[in-house]
Design an enzyme around this catalytic site. Structure first.
Site, mmCIF file in Angstrom:
data_model
loop_
_atom_site.group_PDB
_atom_site.id
_atom_site.type_symbol
_atom_site.label_atom_id
_atom_site.label_comp_id
_atom_site.label_asym_id
_atom_site.label_seq_id
_atom_site.Cartn_x
_atom_site.Cartn_y
_atom_site.Cartn_z
ATOM 1 N N THR A 36 0.837 -1.208 0.000
ATOM 2 C CA THR A 36 0.000 0.000 0.000
ATOM 3 C C THR A 36 0.870 1.255 0.000
ATOM 4 O O THR A 36 0.401 2.320 -0.374
ATOM 5 C CB THR A 36 -0.902 0.066 1.253
ATOM 6 O OG1 THR A 36 -0.094 -0.213 2.396
ATOM 7 C CG2 THR A 36 -2.044 -0.932 1.184
ATOM 8 N N GLU A 162 17.920 3.649 -1.796
ATOM 9 C CA GLU A 162 17.272 2.418 -2.279
ATOM 10 C C GLU A 162 16.714 2.630 -3.700
ATOM 11 O O GLU A 162 16.896 1.801 -4.579
ATOM 12 C CB GLU A 162 16.140 2.053 -1.303
ATOM 13 C CG GLU A 162 15.424 0.766 -1.619
ATOM 14 C CD GLU A 162 16.188 -0.483 -1.193
ATOM 15 O OE1 GLU A 162 16.840 -0.469 -0.139
ATOM 16 O OE2 GLU A 162 16.132 -1.471 -1.937
ATOM 17 N N ASP A 174 9.697 1.020 4.817
ATOM 18 C CA ASP A 174 10.798 0.342 5.515
ATOM 19 C C ASP A 174 11.702 1.331 6.237
ATOM 20 O O ASP A 174 12.011 1.171 7.430
ATOM 21 C CB ASP A 174 11.630 -0.485 4.534
ATOM 22 C CG ASP A 174 10.803 -1.514 3.807
ATOM 23 O OD1 ASP A 174 9.656 -1.745 4.214
ATOM 24 O OD2 ASP A 174 11.300 -2.085 2.819
#
Ligand code: GLA
Length: 389
Positions: A36, A162, A174
């Site tokens: 999500t 990332e 995260d």
């Protein structure tokens, strides 16, 4: 040997100095709200007691020296900060170097550092070992060079690493949970605004148990980016009928009204997962706050079913584990956690049934899959920072 002793011995041996400072960043387990985050929805992760440790000291020659006790055989990886770009020989070090690159792109002039890492998170298991080492690096830079970044800023540069250096188009979950975790709490994060609040994890006689299928996630990067593209395509179709910025701005009822427009069945399934999962997060938080642990567990299991049927990111190992878990007495809910395609599950189990759960699922899973799963307790812990030695 303790982690601190092992880190200090290595630090002294390879860098010839003993002035390293100790830092830690946790991994995370997501309780509900999967896939999500990049659709602008809600997530409910918590930081773990497992994570990444580092001993670090500054240098002043614009060089970074990195070593990991987990990859001892790969030696010390060196990089020259002024001419940093992604090289194949950077290997595991693309994560910390990506963070330094992101800081550099914000105009931060880093003097250099010597660092030794050690992580006790299983790699590629859906517990965010990469966000853990990224946020850890950001914290180290922030503390050693007094950058005065907030935890949310540290999460932001780590995510840039990332997305841009590592190359996974991940959402904010995260890095935010690793940076902002709080002991005994989960983090409710609105990924559209990045507003967050800590929710006390009161589970009335139940524990959260992480089960690792020990199936290494395969093709995660390409499949992950593919799911993102499918969601973007679904959103583009919906935008022809409605003024909406993000898939999770729509309610399950909106989706029912607009479903006929989504003629591509894959796009309909992906959108249905994202939109119903977002609603499940909000329902789960309400259940948690009302002490309705059974409802919370049921929503976890519904989340897994949606990830299996509509989002198609589970696979035999995760489904076998969850089916076995839900057949055990005292299990209130079970689901995959993280990106999927292998990796870990999280189950809500009544305390007195935890040992039986591990034994029964362990045996059934080994029989069905051919190798054993691993289990870890999920202890909601603090976010990244300096550790007192
Ligand atoms: C990975 C990504 C996160 C999130 C999850 C799925 O962990 O890094 O941003 O999208 O998958 O919920």
């Amino acid at each position: 040997m303790t982690i601190m002793t092992a880190l200090s011995a290595k630090f002294k041996k390879i860098y010839g100095r003993d002035d390293g400072e100790l830092f830690f960043a946790p991994g995370r387990v997501n309780l509900i709200g999967e896939h999500t985050d990049y659709n602008g929805g809600h997530v409910l992760p918590c930081a773990l007691q497992l994570g990444t440790y580092a001993l670090a000291a500054p240098r002043d020659d614009r060089m970074v020296h990195l070593h990991s006790l987990n990859y001892d055989d790969r030696g010390v990886i060196q990089a020259d900060l002024p001419s940093l770009y992604r090289l194949r020989e950077y290997d595991w070090a693309i994560y910390p170097l990506g963070v330094m690159d992101a800081l550099k792109k914000e105009g931060v002039d880093l003097p250099g550092a010597d660092i030794v890492f050690f992580g006790d998170l299983p790699p590629e298991a859906g517990l965010s070992s990469s966000a853990s080492i990224e946020v850890l690096t950001a914290v180290i830079m922030n503390e050693l060079f007094r950058l005065d970044y907030s935890p949310a800023d540290l999460a932001r540069v780590s995510r840039q690493a990332e997305n841009n250096f590592v190359g996974l188009a991940s959402g904010p979950m995260d890095q935010m949970s690793v940076a902002l975790g709080r002991k005994d709490h989960a983090l409710l994060l609105d990924c559209a605004t990045l507003d967050f609040r800590c929710v006390p994890l009161r589970l009335a006689g139940c524990s959260l148990v992480i089960g690792n299928t020990n199936k290494r996630r395969a093709l995660t990067g390409s499949k992950y980016n593919e799911r993102r593209a499918e969601c973007d395509a679904a959103l583009a179709v919906l935008q022809t009928r409605r003024d909406v910025d993000l898939l999770c701005d729509l309610s399950p009822e909106d989706l029912r009204n607009f479903a006929p427009v989504l003629t591509n069945p894959i796009q309909l399934k992906r959108a249905r997962h994202a939109i119903t999962e977002n609603q499940r997060v909000l329902d789960a938080v309400r259940a948690l706050e009302n002490g309705e642990t059974e409802v919370f567990g049921r929503l976890m299991s519904e989340s897994h079913a949606s990830l299996r049927d509509d989002y198609e990111v589970t696979g035999t190992e995760l489904d076998t584990f969850v089916d076995l878990a839900l057949g055990c007495p005292g299990v209130l809910g079970s689901r995959m956690t993280g990106a999927g395609f292998g990796g870990c599950t999280v189950s809500l189990v009544k305390d007195e049934f935890v040992e039986r759960f591990k034994a029964e699922v362990g045996e059934g899973y080994t029989k069905a899959i051919g190798y054993a799963p691993s289990f870890y307790p999920a202890v909601p812990s603090r976010g990244a920072g300096r550790l007192a030695e």
